[in-house]
Scaffold this motif. Structure first.
Motif, PDB file in Angstrom:
ATOM      1  N   LEU A  97      36.924 -12.475  13.222  1.00 46.93           N
ATOM      2  CA  LEU A  97      36.458 -12.817  11.909  1.00 46.93           C
ATOM      3  C   LEU A  97      37.883 -13.245  11.180  1.00 46.93           C
ATOM      4  N   LEU A 101      39.508 -16.660   9.585  1.00 42.21           N
ATOM      5  CA  LEU A 101      40.379 -16.721   8.148  1.00 42.21           C
ATOM      6  C   LEU A 101      41.647 -17.365   8.501  1.00 42.21           C
ATOM      7  N   GLN A 111      39.217 -10.314   2.622  1.00 41.73           N
ATOM      8  CA  GLN A 111      39.174 -11.018   3.609  1.00 41.73           C
ATOM      9  C   GLN A 111      38.595  -9.493   3.827  1.00 41.73           C
ATOM     10  N   ARG A 114      34.939 -10.446   2.291  1.00 36.47           N
ATOM     11  CA  ARG A 114      34.070 -11.775   3.560  1.00 36.47           C
ATOM     12  C   ARG A 114      33.415 -10.967   4.351  1.00 36.47           C
ATOM     13  N   PHE A 115      34.345  -9.854   5.237  1.00 35.94           N
ATOM     14  CA  PHE A 115      33.669  -9.127   6.798  1.00 35.94           C
ATOM     15  C   PHE A 115      32.486  -8.378   5.941  1.00 35.94           C
ATOM     16  N   VAL A 118      29.912 -11.743   5.601  1.00 38.26           N
ATOM     17  CA  VAL A 118      28.609 -12.122   7.135  1.00 38.26           C
ATOM     18  C   VAL A 118      28.057 -10.790   8.240  1.00 38.26           C
ATOM     19  N   ARG A 148      32.233 -15.931  12.407  1.00 34.44           N
ATOM     20  CA  ARG A 148      33.557 -16.639  12.060  1.00 34.44           C
ATOM     21  C   ARG A 148      33.404 -17.518  11.088  1.00 34.44           C
ATOM     22  N   VAL A 151      32.963 -16.787   7.169  1.00 38.56           N
ATOM     23  CA  VAL A 151      33.814 -16.011   6.520  1.00 38.56           C
ATOM     24  C   VAL A 151      35.005 -17.294   5.408  1.00 38.56           C
TER      25      VAL A 151
END
Length: 257
Positions: A97, A101, A111, A114-115, A118, A148, A151
């Motif tokens: 992941l 980014l 970050q 966003r992780f 998803v 992936r 993200v």
């Protein structure tokens, strides 16, 4: 909106796409159907900038991005999930992941946010965050490949054969995520040989034969067309055999002008 205008592509002297016109609107899923070798992957790669078209144009929200490479198109909001998953087997789920980014320069807090977004779509990946991707099942690797790409919060997602080799229940789970994406305004171009599954989650479908779009209609219109049903919604094993032989079928439609 993604718009393809008179797009043609080739490999060496071999023409693969011929004068393709196509559009994908925000919040819309468009199914790209056709046998193995019909040109679906090349079309996706031409949109993503992985393969350079020889004629025509790719427009993104009205801007001509034909001259931009894949990295720049990704930064503009186009994310491709290639066939075969192509996860980094030796990296963990979380590290994969992070690769998604690369180049974004987001804060650690962003970050992490966003992780979490998803992983909420694919909860099983949260349980395996520290596991090398190569130890995941095929379905879990496909989920990771899609996560992936997501993200980066793309405006448009290009999916190449996400159901290939997966059990029906896993396919249903993966394609079910598309509804969540479209509700948030993401446009999706979905290339699939599993026509029934693709048309079940899309609003429109186009059929590609020998690099030409030969039919375009609403998904319901294609599902209810006996001619389409006979050639593209038949016994699944027949489709597998065609793919294995890499046979291009004789066209059942006249090319669209």
């Amino acid at each position: 909106m993604i718009e393809l205008k008179n797009l043609s592509a080739r490999y060496g002297r071999v023409g693969v796409l011929r004068e393709v016109d196509l559009h994908v609107a925000p919040g819309e899923v468009v199914a790209l159907l056709g046998a193995n070798g019909a040109g679906k992957t090349t079309l996706l790669h031409s949109v993503a900038g992985v393969h350079r078209a020889v004629t025509g144009a790719v427009l993104l929200d009205g801007d001509d991005v034909t001259a931009l490479d894949a990295a720049r198109r990704t930064r503009r909001g186009i994310s491709l999930v290639p066939a075969g998953r192509q996860v980094f087997a030796e990296l963990t789920v979380e590290q994969n992941l992070q690769v998604g980014l690369h180049g974004t320069r987001l804060s650690a807090a962003e970050q992490s946010k966003r992780f979490e977004q998803v992983l909420s779509m694919f909860p099983v990946l949260r349980d395996f965050a520290s596991r090398p991707a190569g130890l995941l099942s095929g379905g879990q690797q496909q989920m990771l490949a899609i996560a992936r790409a997501l993200v980066r919060q793309p405006a448009y997602l290009l999916l190449d054969e996400p159901s290939l080799g997966l059990a029906p229940q896993i396919v249903e789970q993966i394609l079910g995520v598309l509804e969540t994406l479209t509700e948030s305004g993401v446009g999706v171009l979905l290339a699939e040989q599993n026509a029934g599954a693709a048309l079940g989650v899309s609003q429109r479908g186009v059929i590609v034969e020998n690099g030409v779009i030969v039919r375009a209609d609403s998904s319901d219109g294609l599902l209810n067309d006996p001619e389409v049903s006979n050639h593209y919604l038949g016994v699944e094993q027949e489709a597998v055999e065609v793919a294995d032989r890499a046979v291009l079928p004789t066209s059942i439609f006249e090319p669209i002008d």
